[in-house]
Design a protein around this motif. Structure first.
Motif, PDB file in Angstrom:
ATOM      1  N   LYS A  17       1.049  -1.244  -0.148  1.00  0.00           N
ATOM      2  CA  LYS A  17       0.020   0.092   0.037  1.00  0.00           C
ATOM      3  C   LYS A  17       0.926   1.219  -0.055  1.00  0.00           C
ATOM      4  CE  LYS A  17      -3.179  -0.241   2.842  1.00  0.00           C
ATOM      5  NZ  LYS A  17      -4.369   0.012   4.215  1.00  0.00           N
ATOM      6  N   SER A  18       0.510   2.315  -0.748  1.00  0.00           N
ATOM      7  CA  SER A  18       1.031   3.463  -0.781  1.00  0.00           C
ATOM      8  C   SER A  18       1.593   4.050   0.787  1.00  0.00           C
ATOM      9  CB  SER A  18       0.595   4.475  -1.418  1.00  0.00           C
ATOM     10  OG  SER A  18       1.091   5.705  -1.399  1.00  0.00           O
ATOM     11  N   SER A  19       2.628   4.710   0.928  1.00  0.00           N
ATOM     12  CA  SER A  19       2.965   5.395   2.116  1.00  0.00           C
ATOM     13  C   SER A  19       2.294   6.651   2.160  1.00  0.00           C
ATOM     14  CB  SER A  19       4.529   5.645   2.014  1.00  0.00           C
ATOM     15  OG  SER A  19       4.747   6.602   1.187  1.00  0.00           O
ATOM     16  N   TYR A  20       1.582   7.099   1.190  1.00  0.00           N
ATOM     17  CA  TYR A  20       0.607   8.120   1.325  1.00  0.00           C
ATOM     18  C   TYR A  20      -0.680   7.795   1.807  1.00  0.00           C
ATOM     19  CZ  TYR A  20       4.177  10.925  -1.056  1.00  0.00           C
ATOM     20  OH  TYR A  20       5.346  11.492  -1.471  1.00  0.00           O
ATOM     21  N   SER A  21      -1.119   6.553   1.966  1.00  0.00           N
ATOM     22  CA  SER A  21      -2.298   6.331   2.476  1.00  0.00           C
ATOM     23  C   SER A  21      -2.540   6.588   3.845  1.00  0.00           C
ATOM     24  CB  SER A  21      -2.569   4.554   1.980  1.00  0.00           C
ATOM     25  OG  SER A  21      -2.508   4.419   0.805  1.00  0.00           O
ATOM     26  N   GLY A  22      -3.391   7.563   3.968  1.00  0.00           N
ATOM     27  CA  GLY A  22      -3.609   7.675   5.503  1.00  0.00           C
ATOM     28  C   GLY A  22      -4.648   6.801   6.136  1.00  0.00           C
ATOM     29  N   ALA A  23      -5.083   7.133   7.149  1.00  0.00           N
ATOM     30  CA  ALA A  23      -6.058   6.283   8.022  1.00  0.00           C
ATOM     31  C   ALA A  23      -7.235   6.155   7.503  1.00  0.00           C
ATOM     32  CB  ALA A  23      -6.097   6.638   9.516  1.00  0.00           C
ATOM     33  N   ASN A  24      -7.723   6.782   6.130  1.00  0.00           N
ATOM     34  CA  ASN A  24      -8.875   6.694   5.876  1.00  0.00           C
ATOM     35  C   ASN A  24      -9.299   5.391   5.007  1.00  0.00           C
ATOM     36  OD1 ASN A  24      -7.538   6.886   3.327  1.00  0.00           O
ATOM     37  ND2 ASN A  24      -8.172   8.974   2.728  1.00  0.00           N
ATOM     38  N   SER A  25      -8.515   4.583   4.656  1.00  0.00           N
ATOM     39  CA  SER A  25      -8.585   3.290   3.979  1.00  0.00           C
ATOM     40  C   SER A  25      -9.014   3.299   2.755  1.00  0.00           C
ATOM     41  CB  SER A  25      -9.324   2.415   5.209  1.00  0.00           C
ATOM     42  OG  SER A  25     -10.677   2.703   4.965  1.00  0.00           O
ATOM     43  N   ASN A  26      -9.134   4.422   1.997  1.00  0.00           N
ATOM     44  CA  ASN A  26      -9.649   4.612   0.696  1.00  0.00           C
ATOM     45  C   ASN A  26      -8.368   4.522  -0.335  1.00  0.00           C
ATOM     46  OD1 ASN A  26     -12.118   4.882   1.240  1.00  0.00           O
ATOM     47  ND2 ASN A  26     -11.970   7.256   1.544  1.00  0.00           N
ATOM     48  N   CYS A  27      -7.778   3.244  -0.499  1.00  0.00           N
ATOM     49  CA  CYS A  27      -6.627   2.833  -0.963  1.00  0.00           C
ATOM     50  C   CYS A  27      -6.576   1.795  -1.966  1.00  0.00           C
ATOM     51  CB  CYS A  27      -5.518   2.698  -0.005  1.00  0.00           C
ATOM     52  SG  CYS A  27      -5.363   3.862   1.392  1.00  0.00           S
ATOM     53  N   VAL A  28      -5.555   1.930  -2.794  1.00  0.00           N
ATOM     54  CA  VAL A  28      -5.179   0.475  -3.831  1.00  0.00           C
ATOM     55  C   VAL A  28      -3.942  -0.020  -3.297  1.00  0.00           C
ATOM     56  CG1 VAL A  28      -6.690   1.450  -5.509  1.00  0.00           C
ATOM     57  CG2 VAL A  28      -4.248   2.039  -5.443  1.00  0.00           C
ATOM     58  N   GLU A  29      -3.602  -1.319  -3.515  1.00  0.00           N
ATOM     59  CA  GLU A  29      -2.579  -1.725  -3.281  1.00  0.00           C
ATOM     60  C   GLU A  29      -1.955  -2.389  -4.545  1.00  0.00           C
ATOM     61  OE1 GLU A  29      -2.955  -4.046   0.991  1.00  0.00           O
ATOM     62  OE2 GLU A  29      -4.146  -4.741  -0.709  1.00  0.00           O
ATOM     63  N   THR A  30      -0.646  -2.470  -4.834  1.00  0.00           N
ATOM     64  CA  THR A  30       0.001  -3.054  -5.944  1.00  0.00           C
ATOM     65  C   THR A  30       0.960  -4.058  -5.588  1.00  0.00           C
ATOM     66  OG1 THR A  30       1.769  -1.345  -5.801  1.00  0.00           O
ATOM     67  CG2 THR A  30      -0.119  -0.719  -7.049  1.00  0.00           C
ATOM     68  N   ALA A  31       1.030  -4.921  -6.659  1.00  0.00           N
ATOM     69  CA  ALA A  31       2.143  -5.910  -6.403  1.00  0.00           C
ATOM     70  C   ALA A  31       2.867  -6.275  -7.809  1.00  0.00           C
ATOM     71  CB  ALA A  31       1.727  -7.367  -5.925  1.00  0.00           C
ATOM     72  N   ARG A  32       4.038  -6.629  -7.797  1.00  0.00           N
ATOM     73  CA  ARG A  32       4.645  -6.904  -9.093  1.00  0.00           C
ATOM     74  C   ARG A  32       4.823  -8.468  -9.077  1.00  0.00           C
ATOM     75  NH1 ARG A  32       7.556  -3.313 -12.121  1.00  0.00           N
ATOM     76  NH2 ARG A  32       7.791  -1.538 -11.183  1.00  0.00           N
ATOM     77  N   PHE A  33       4.638  -8.906 -10.332  1.00  0.00           N
ATOM     78  CA  PHE A  33       4.729 -10.200 -10.783  1.00  0.00           C
ATOM     79  C   PHE A  33       5.489 -10.287 -11.923  1.00  0.00           C
ATOM     80  CE2 PHE A  33       0.548  -9.009 -11.626  1.00  0.00           C
ATOM     81  CZ  PHE A  33       0.193  -9.446 -12.840  1.00  0.00           C
ATOM     82  N   ASP A  34       5.806 -11.588 -12.583  1.00  0.00           N
ATOM     83  CA  ASP A  34       6.498 -11.716 -13.615  1.00  0.00           C
ATOM     84  C   ASP A  34       5.577 -11.083 -14.831  1.00  0.00           C
ATOM     85  OD1 ASP A  34       8.853 -13.074 -12.615  1.00  0.00           O
ATOM     86  OD2 ASP A  34       8.082 -15.037 -12.897  1.00  0.00           O
TER      87      ASP A  34
END
Length: 68
Positions: A17-34
């Motif tokens: 999750k982005s370090s800019y994501s605050g406590a509001n939980s309106n976030c996206v998460e990313t993951a790298r894969f091949d």
């Protein structure tokens, strides 16, 4: 946008999750894969995952940084 590569198990990917994501939980998460990047809603870890090729993701990030 692509579907996830065949055989990729979402549970085996290291989501961040982005370090800019605050406590509001309106976030996206990313993951790298091949061969790409996965993006999901942080509030719905079992929900749908969008998948983008590495070049498309790099272009997106470059454009976002350039517009700041």
């Amino acid at each position: 946008m692509n579907t996830l590569p065949p055989g990729l198990q979402v549970v085996t990917v290291d989501w961040q999750k982005s370090s800019y994501s605050g406590a509001n939980s309106n976030c996206v998460e990313t993951a790298r894969f091949d061969g790409g990047i996965g993006v999901r809603d942080s509030k719905d870890a079992a929900g749908p995952v969008l998948s983008f090729g590495t070049r498309a993701w790099d272009d997106f990030i470059g454009g976002a940084k350039a517009s700041v």
